[in-house]
Design an enzyme around this catalytic site. Structure first.
Site, PDB file in Angstrom:
ATOM      1  CE  LYS A  14      -4.001  -2.055   2.357  1.00 56.25           C
ATOM      2  NZ  LYS A  14      -4.841  -1.979   3.581  1.00 56.25           N
ATOM      3  CE1 TYR A  54      -9.136  -2.777   0.349  1.00 55.48           C
ATOM      4  CE2 TYR A  54      -8.455  -0.698  -0.633  1.00 55.48           C
ATOM      5  CZ  TYR A  54      -8.152  -1.849   0.068  1.00 55.48           C
ATOM      6  OH  TYR A  54      -6.860  -2.085   0.493  1.00 55.48           O
ATOM      7  CG  ASN A 117      -3.482  -2.541   6.992  1.00 55.62           C
ATOM      8  OD1 ASN A 117      -3.348  -2.188   5.824  1.00 55.62           O
ATOM      9  ND2 ASN A 117      -4.501  -3.269   7.404  1.00 55.62           N
ATOM     10  CG  HIS A 120      -5.255  -6.026  -0.720  1.00 54.26           C
ATOM     11  ND1 HIS A 120      -6.479  -6.106  -0.093  1.00 54.26           N
ATOM     12  CD2 HIS A 120      -5.307  -6.889  -1.770  1.00 54.26           C
ATOM     13  CE1 HIS A 120      -7.251  -6.965  -0.750  1.00 54.26           C
ATOM     14  NE2 HIS A 120      -6.561  -7.456  -1.772  1.00 54.26           N
ATOM     15  CD  GLU A 131      -8.672  -8.784  -4.017  1.00 54.04           C
ATOM     16  OE1 GLU A 131      -9.512  -8.585  -3.116  1.00 54.04           O
ATOM     17  OE2 GLU A 131      -7.531  -9.256  -3.785  1.00 54.04           O
TER      18      GLU A 131
HETATM   19  P1  IDP Z   1      -7.668  -7.001   5.355  1.00 56.55           P
HETATM   20  O1  IDP Z   1      -6.821  -5.997   4.600  1.00 56.55           O
HETATM   21  O2  IDP Z   1      -6.930  -7.587   6.529  1.00 56.55           O
HETATM   22  O3  IDP Z   1      -8.277  -8.035   4.453  1.00 56.55           O
HETATM   23  P2  IDP Z   1     -10.322  -5.786   5.506  1.00 56.55           P
HETATM   24  O4  IDP Z   1     -11.291  -6.068   6.587  1.00 56.55           O
HETATM   25  O5  IDP Z   1     -10.588  -6.410   4.163  1.00 56.55           O
HETATM   26  O6  IDP Z   1      -8.870  -6.193   6.030  1.00 56.55           O
HETATM   27  O7  IDP Z   1     -10.229  -4.220   5.356  1.00 56.55           O
HETATM   28  C1  IDP Z   1      -9.563  -3.645   4.236  1.00 56.55           C
HETATM   29  C2  IDP Z   1      -8.675  -2.540   4.724  1.00 56.55           C
HETATM   30  O8  IDP Z   1      -9.491  -1.493   5.287  1.00 56.55           O
HETATM   31  C3  IDP Z   1      -7.710  -2.908   5.838  1.00 56.55           C
HETATM   32  O9  IDP Z   1      -6.525  -3.532   5.380  1.00 56.55           O
HETATM   33  C4  IDP Z   1      -7.439  -1.548   6.458  1.00 56.55           C
HETATM   34  O10 IDP Z   1      -6.529  -0.803   5.640  1.00 56.55           O
HETATM   35  C5  IDP Z   1      -8.808  -0.890   6.372  1.00 56.55           C
HETATM   36  N1  IDP Z   1      -9.607  -1.100   7.588  1.00 56.55           N
HETATM   37  C6  IDP Z   1     -10.303  -2.220   7.921  1.00 56.55           C
HETATM   38  N2  IDP Z   1     -10.938  -2.080   9.109  1.00 56.55           N
HETATM   39  C7  IDP Z   1     -10.640  -0.838   9.530  1.00 56.55           C
HETATM   40  C8  IDP Z   1     -10.994  -0.093  10.707  1.00 56.55           C
HETATM   41  O11 IDP Z   1     -11.718  -0.563  11.594  1.00 56.55           O
HETATM   42  N3  IDP Z   1     -10.468   1.159  10.807  1.00 56.55           N
HETATM   43  C9  IDP Z   1      -9.677   1.719   9.855  1.00 56.55           C
HETATM   44  N4  IDP Z   1      -9.321   1.055   8.720  1.00 56.55           N
HETATM   45  C10 IDP Z   1      -9.785  -0.213   8.570  1.00 56.55           C
HETATM   46 MG    MG Z   2      -9.709  -7.808   2.951  1.00 58.44          MG
END
Ligand code: IDP
Ligand code: MG
Length: 152
Positions: A14, A54, A117, A120, A131
């Site tokens: 990212k 997304y 974080n 992805h 994707e």
């Molecule tokens: P993942 O990346 O671990 O699959 P997902 O639930 O698919 O997680 O969420 C996609 C992305 O959205 C996450 O990687 C993170 O960047 C962001 N995200 C998910 N949940 C939160 C939250 O509660 N607060 C802020 N950002 C979030």
């Molecule tokens: Mg995800």
């Protein structure tokens, strides 16, 4: 025990990972696991691509910030191939929240905030197929013999 089906999965380093200079660190961990890079590029994500990628999160409180983040600087997009690649890459990635992600995982070792974080990773065969097609054309894939592939 079964050796696992060969799969392809999409990884995005990212914008926070690109801007922090962590492309090599992140890909290095995945390469050392013996996953094969079959396509890769530095690319900017348009708003339309971000919203398609997304789509499952549309309407959630963090969605606007997520789209803003993923479009804020380039991502490094990679397709990795290997046995059980989808679940293996998710394990190495770690939990979504880096504050509770296990040490030894990419997010557990290298990130602190939730939206930025670092990485992805596709979460299922259906997501991976969707994707990968969103980020890569068939002509962008290369075939080659990886040294050590007899052990992978
Ligand atoms: P993942 O990346 O671990 O699959 P997902 O639930 O698919 O997680 O969420 C996609 C992305 O959205 C996450 O990687 C993170 O960047 C962001 N995200 C998910 N949940 C939160 C939250 O509660 N607060 C802020 N950002 C979030
Ligand atoms: Mg995800």
């Amino acid at each position: 025990m079964a050796e696992g089906t060969v799969e392809r999965t999409l990884v995005l380093v990212k914008p926070d990972g690109v801007r922090r200079g962590l492309i090599g660190e992140i890909l290095g961990r995945l390469e050392r696991k013996q996953l094969r890079v079959v396509a890769a590029k530095l690319t900017s994500v348009s708003s339309v691509t971000a919203e398609t990628h997304y789509a499952e999160h549309k309407g959630k409180p963090f969605y606007p910030g997520l789209v803003t983040h993923i479009t804020s600087a380039p991502v490094f997009a990679v397709v990795l191939e290997g046995r059980s690649a989808i679940s293996v890459v998710r394990l190495i990635t770690g939990a979504t929240n880096p504050q509770t992600a296990a040490p030894g995982t990419i997010r557990g070792d290298l990130a602190l905030a939730v939206t930025p974080n670092l990485i992805h990773a596709s979460d299922s065969p259906a997501s991976a197929a969707r994707e990968i097609a969103l980020f890569f054309q068939p002509s962008e894939f290369s075939e080659y013999d990886r040294v050590g592939s007899e052990y992978a």
